[in-house]
Design an enzyme around this catalytic site. Sequence first.
Site, PDB file in Angstrom:
ATOM      1  N   GLU A 133      71.989  45.040  61.672  1.00  0.00           N
ATOM      2  CA  GLU A 133      71.870  43.796  60.915  1.00  0.00           C
ATOM      3  C   GLU A 133      70.570  43.089  61.227  1.00  0.00           C
ATOM      4  OE1 GLU A 133      74.505  39.776  59.998  1.00  0.00           O
ATOM      5  OE2 GLU A 133      74.729  40.786  61.937  1.00  0.00           O
ATOM      6  N   ASP A 143      73.573  41.115  55.371  1.00  0.00           N
ATOM      7  CA  ASP A 143      74.135  39.771  55.351  1.00  0.00           C
ATOM      8  C   ASP A 143      73.341  38.930  54.351  1.00  0.00           C
ATOM      9  OD1 ASP A 143      74.580  36.952  56.045  1.00  0.00           O
ATOM     10  OD2 ASP A 143      75.674  37.719  57.777  1.00  0.00           O
ATOM     11  N   GLN A 160      77.984  40.911  54.378  1.00  0.00           N
ATOM     12  CA  GLN A 160      78.569  39.641  54.795  1.00  0.00           C
ATOM     13  C   GLN A 160      77.987  38.519  53.944  1.00  0.00           C
ATOM     14  OE1 GLN A 160      77.638  39.758  59.045  1.00  0.00           O
ATOM     15  NE2 GLN A 160      79.722  40.405  59.527  1.00  0.00           N
ATOM     16  N   GLU A 199      81.622  35.670  56.802  1.00  0.00           N
ATOM     17  CA  GLU A 199      81.075  35.201  58.084  1.00  0.00           C
ATOM     18  C   GLU A 199      80.464  33.811  57.920  1.00  0.00           C
ATOM     19  OE1 GLU A 199      78.881  37.379  61.783  1.00  0.00           O
ATOM     20  OE2 GLU A 199      77.625  37.006  60.031  1.00  0.00           O
TER      21      GLU A 199
END
Length: 265
Positions: free
Chosen positions: A143, A178, A204, A240
Amino acid sequence: MPAFAANLTMNYVEHDFLDRFAAAAADGFRGVEFLFPYAFAAADLRSRLRDHDLAMVLFNAPPGDWENGERGLAALPGRQDAFRRSIDTGLAYAAMLGNRRLHVMAGLCPDPDAWGRYRDVYIDNIAFAARQARDAGITIVLEAINTRDMPGYFLTRQEDAAAVCADVGAENVRILFDLYHAQIMQGDVATRLRALMPVIGHVQVAGVPDRHEPDDGELACPYLFGLLDALGYDGWVGCEYHPRATMRAGLEWIAPWRGRVAGVP
């Protein structure tokens, strides 16, 4: 069609951690993720998952000394032995919990001039993690994290994460994309999703800039969810984010996709 997973580190914080499984299931979620399981016995977590018919979607390998500021070990010169032990621990928990995606944090790089040296260590360590995870059917995900929330983090750009995947050359190394971090660091999120979809292993979401529910702010999340469908992404989307109030009070945003909390990609 992606399905939404509750993030039990950030969601349902009005409950004790072990009670968050029941709360997520009561709201219709069929998948959960969280940062770290290691404060709890794997058998206890497995019981919560089974009791509430929840899939374990994602968690992180041990990140080093989190309380004293470490944010992962994978890129840190001189910490290779600790990194390998962390992978052993993460994979043992993954096997117990039925988890198929293990996020491996890179760590902080305090000297930008040393980035290349850190990257060499990172490549070697991710290749090791991929080999260890392969026989268990587990995917290692990487990530890119924004430097506003995590100053000094080594991996901050989606394309750099994709380049590591390419250099390692293992089928079970992919990007954790993300949307929140991508928007803060680079923007042009839709174009990056299109370009990188072949190597995306998990997604996410949170609203930008405040990391609350994805129903406000500068990201057009409904458009991006539709784009994920159009691109054929059939994995999970982890929620998240920090709810503005309680998790349940803020779940109106998910109503158009209500069926997707229950899918198991």
